[in-house]
Design a protein around this motif. Structure first.
Motif, PDB file in Angstrom:
ATOM      1  N   ALA A 105      56.627  60.814  50.090  1.00 49.82           N
ATOM      2  CA  ALA A 105      55.193  60.527  49.953  1.00 49.82           C
ATOM      3  C   ALA A 105      54.739  59.520  51.005  1.00 49.82           C
ATOM      4  CB  ALA A 105      54.894  60.001  48.553  1.00 49.82           C
ATOM      5  N   ALA A 106      55.636  58.640  51.424  1.00 50.44           N
ATOM      6  CA  ALA A 106      55.256  57.572  52.355  1.00 50.44           C
ATOM      7  C   ALA A 106      55.280  58.022  53.802  1.00 50.44           C
ATOM      8  CB  ALA A 106      56.189  56.381  52.173  1.00 50.44           C
ATOM      9  N   THR A 144      50.854  61.411  45.012  1.00 48.09           N
ATOM     10  CA  THR A 144      50.867  60.139  44.287  1.00 48.09           C
ATOM     11  C   THR A 144      50.989  60.378  42.788  1.00 48.09           C
ATOM     12  OG1 THR A 144      48.473  60.233  44.427  1.00 48.09           O
ATOM     13  CG2 THR A 144      49.583  58.749  45.938  1.00 48.09           C
ATOM     14  N   PRO A 195      51.621  58.943  55.812  1.00 48.72           N
ATOM     15  CA  PRO A 195      50.776  57.799  56.209  1.00 48.72           C
ATOM     16  C   PRO A 195      51.459  56.886  57.223  1.00 48.72           C
ATOM     17  CG  PRO A 195      51.011  57.891  53.817  1.00 48.72           C
ATOM     18  CD  PRO A 195      51.775  59.033  54.357  1.00 48.72           C
ATOM     19  N   ILE A 196      52.764  56.676  57.079  1.00 50.37           N
ATOM     20  CA  ILE A 196      53.455  55.795  58.029  1.00 50.37           C
ATOM     21  C   ILE A 196      53.449  56.415  59.425  1.00 50.37           C
ATOM     22  CG2 ILE A 196      55.741  54.899  58.680  1.00 50.37           C
ATOM     23  CD1 ILE A 196      56.216  54.164  55.839  1.00 50.37           C
ATOM     24  N   ASN A 245      46.470  58.445  49.933  1.00 50.73           N
ATOM     25  CA  ASN A 245      47.099  57.498  49.023  1.00 50.73           C
ATOM     26  C   ASN A 245      46.405  57.373  47.669  1.00 50.73           C
ATOM     27  OD1 ASN A 245      49.120  56.825  50.782  1.00 50.73           O
ATOM     28  ND2 ASN A 245      48.049  55.078  51.642  1.00 50.73           N
ATOM     29  N   ALA A 277      59.590  59.207  46.713  1.00 51.20           N
ATOM     30  CA  ALA A 277      58.680  58.139  47.150  1.00 51.20           C
ATOM     31  C   ALA A 277      58.651  58.052  48.669  1.00 51.20           C
ATOM     32  CB  ALA A 277      59.100  56.803  46.551  1.00 51.20           C
TER      33      ALA A 277
END
Lengths: 292, 277
Positions: free
Chosen positions: B251-252, B227, B255-256, B209, B248
């Motif tokens: 990119a998420a 990022t 990590p999720i 991140n 977006a």
């Protein structure tokens, strides 16, 4: 183990060297730089004493940024922490599916601030954005505002976006703290006739003291180093109205090439944070002593 | 009894309301990502569900908007940074947890203090150092920085965990004549695997991140992580919201997913060493 004293140093050699190069020396260098007029490009620069610091105190944008940081700090400490605690207390009760609820609330915590900023730009966009169009749809169009372009409210809009994540963080810290509250103690208070509020105020809250200290410190530090969300959503604008110290420091150093001046902003930030760091260190080390 | 039931219903209602509010921004982004452009502009608001679902936006974000490259860059940067930080900090943690020597507490203090410093204090010198040594705008430059910057937290975290291992194990091995490095590698490291996993998950998310340090240390588009890439897209695809929203979400996703799979480790790590964000 006192016989071979070089052994621990052999293990520490690599990590300490790297830490020194990229973390420790830079801290001192920034201090020194803050007394110079270096522009970041030319090889030469002069020592100018406290000039940068004097300049800071007459710089309206510095004051504006500092002022905004205070808003961030107050909102984080007096808004996000109670809200995080409230949600933690609510979700700490035993009910079916409580874990799913916790997981969902926690989700923003895993995201980059850049993604959070992007997600919130769809919320805050003035014409089609979710918040404004929602207000209009339910007949409350007076609440529809130009969130990111009105200097009076832009900082609060940014804080709201950051809080989406920060409240979740506070919640996790309090949920962990609540695990350490012995159930028997709460039940004993219940048997003694303490009502819900009394059980919370006199039994649970005092037990949450360590969690609260950590939550406050973390939020204070985070509020003072807020950067990404501001930079991504507004770059500190319009006209510096949403600027914070971290953002102003970056813009002065890397956009305007006033690296000496930028360094002095960083030092001020460091000094403000320093007090809180000490509190944290003392708490962490005391907790440490008691467990060793 | 009646009171209990009422309070349970109240809890459910309130908890559900909170979760709906919390998920709202996610849902809005998802809606934005699957709407075609003309629907976005003709509709009354981004929060309204899409009339039809257009998954091409994700495909276009991935290829046309270069998310594929940014994604790969993040992997190239994150994997060695996490492994490096874990390995190098474990050396320091081992020394600080098991050996008594004069500077022990001071060194620990330096590691812990350094991790709490506002990172603006490092920005200019680290940038200047990278330029001077010739590692500016390279993967190596940012990887080395990430490793070093995370050493403070990792060392603190691992040392605390090692402290919980009974000292007798270490002393018995010494008496048996095991070398110090053997003890580190064969005895202590296998015992700290749980801590290493928790720490690894946290570090992975943080480095994945990261934005600020890529902004300062990476310049060429070919090396940008997701990022930084995402903010580049904002400039290039200004009017194509769907593409940016899709990017977006891409990119998420990692990590999720990592969080959902390793949730327990993640939360344990976060609460044990609660200082970072």
């Amino acid at each position: 183990m006192k016989s071979k004293t070089w052994v621990p140093y052999a293990f520490l050699a690599l990590p300490l060297t790297m830490y020194a190069i990229w973390v420790i020396f830079p801290i001192f260098q920034t201090f020194v730089l803050s007394f110079t007029n270096w522009d970041g490009v030319s090889p030469k620069f002069d020592l100018i004493g406290f000039e940068n610091y004097k300049r800071l105190f007459s710089d309206p944008y510095f004051k504006l940024s500092l002022n905004n940081n205070v808003k961030w700090l107050l909102a984080f400490v007096f808004g996000n922490i109670p809200l995080g605690l409230g949600i933690a207390l609510l979700l700490d009760q035993k009910f079916k599916g409580d874990r799913i609820y916790k997981t969902l609330v926690f989700l923003p915590m895993t995201l980059s601030f850049v993604v959070i900023g992007q997600i919130w730009s769809w919320m805050l966009e003035p014409r089609y954005g979710a918040i404004n169009s929602f207000f209009r749809a339910i007949g409350l169009s007076t609440f529809a505002k130009p969130w990111l372009s009105d200097p009076k409210i832009v900082t609060y809009a940014l804080i709201a976006a950051a809080s989406w994540r920060q409240i979740a963080y506070a919640m996790v810290l309090f949920l962990a703290g609540l695990k350490n509250v012995p159930r028997e103690l709460v039940e004993a208070a219940y048997v003694d006739g303490a009502n819900k509020w009394e059980r919370f105020w006199y039994v649970i809250l005092p037990m949450l003291r360590p969690a609260t200290i950590i939550a406050v410190t973390v939020n204070v530090i985070d509020s003072l180093r807020a950067f990404d969300i501001v930079y991504v959503l507004t770059r500190g604008g319009p006209f510096y109205s949403s600027s914070v110290l971290a953002n102003y420091m970056y813009i002065q150093s890397f956009h305007n090439y006033n690296m000496g001046y930028g360094a002095s902003i960083a030092v001020i930030q460091f000094l403000i944070t320093f007090g809180f760091i000490l509190v944290y260190l003392l708490t962490a080390l005391r907790r440490e002593e008691s467990t060793v | 009894m009646r009171h209990r039931k009422f309070s349970l219903i109240f809890t459910y209602m309130l908890a559900t309301l909170i979760v709906i509010i919390w998920m709202f921004p996610f849902v809005v982004s998802l809606f934005t990502a699957v709407k075609p452009l003309d629907e976005l502009m003709s509709q009354k608001g981004l929060w309204l569900p899409p009339k039809s679902v257009h998954l091409e936006n994700f495909k276009r974000a991935w290829t046309e908007a270069n998310m594929k490259r940014y994604f790969l860059n993040t992997l190239i940067i994150t994997a060695p940074s996490v492994l490096g930080a874990l390995f190098i900090s474990s050396l320091a943690a081992f020394a600080l947890a098991w050996y008594e020597f004069k500077l022990n507490k001071l060194i620990l203090f330096i590691f812990v203090g350094g991790m709490l410093i506002p990172f603006q204090m490092l920005l200019i010198p680290v940038y200047r150092f990278s330029v001077n040594v010739g590692i500016y705008d390279t993967y190596l430059g940012i990887i080395l920085f990430h490793i070093s910057f995370q050493l403070g937290f990792c060392t603190f975290f691992l040392r605390n965990f090692m402290k919980t291992i009974p000292r007798s194990i270490f002393e018995a091995a010494l008496i048996d004549g095991a070398g110090h490095f053997t003890i580190y590698r064969k005895i202590v490291m296998p015992l700290v695997v749980p801590a290493l996993s928790a720490l690894g998950i946290l570090e992975f998310t943080w480095i994945w991140n990261d934005y600020l340090w890529s902004l300062v240390l990476i310049q060429s588009d070919m090396k940008k992580p997701v990022t930084l890439g995402l903010t580049t897209l904002q400039g290039q695809w200004v009017s194509d919201w769907s593409i940016i929203a899709a990017a977006a979400l891409i990119a998420a996703v990692v990590p999720i997913t990592v969080f959902l799979i390793f949730q327990r480790y993640f939360i344990e790590g976060l609460t044990v060493g609660a200082v970072k964000g």
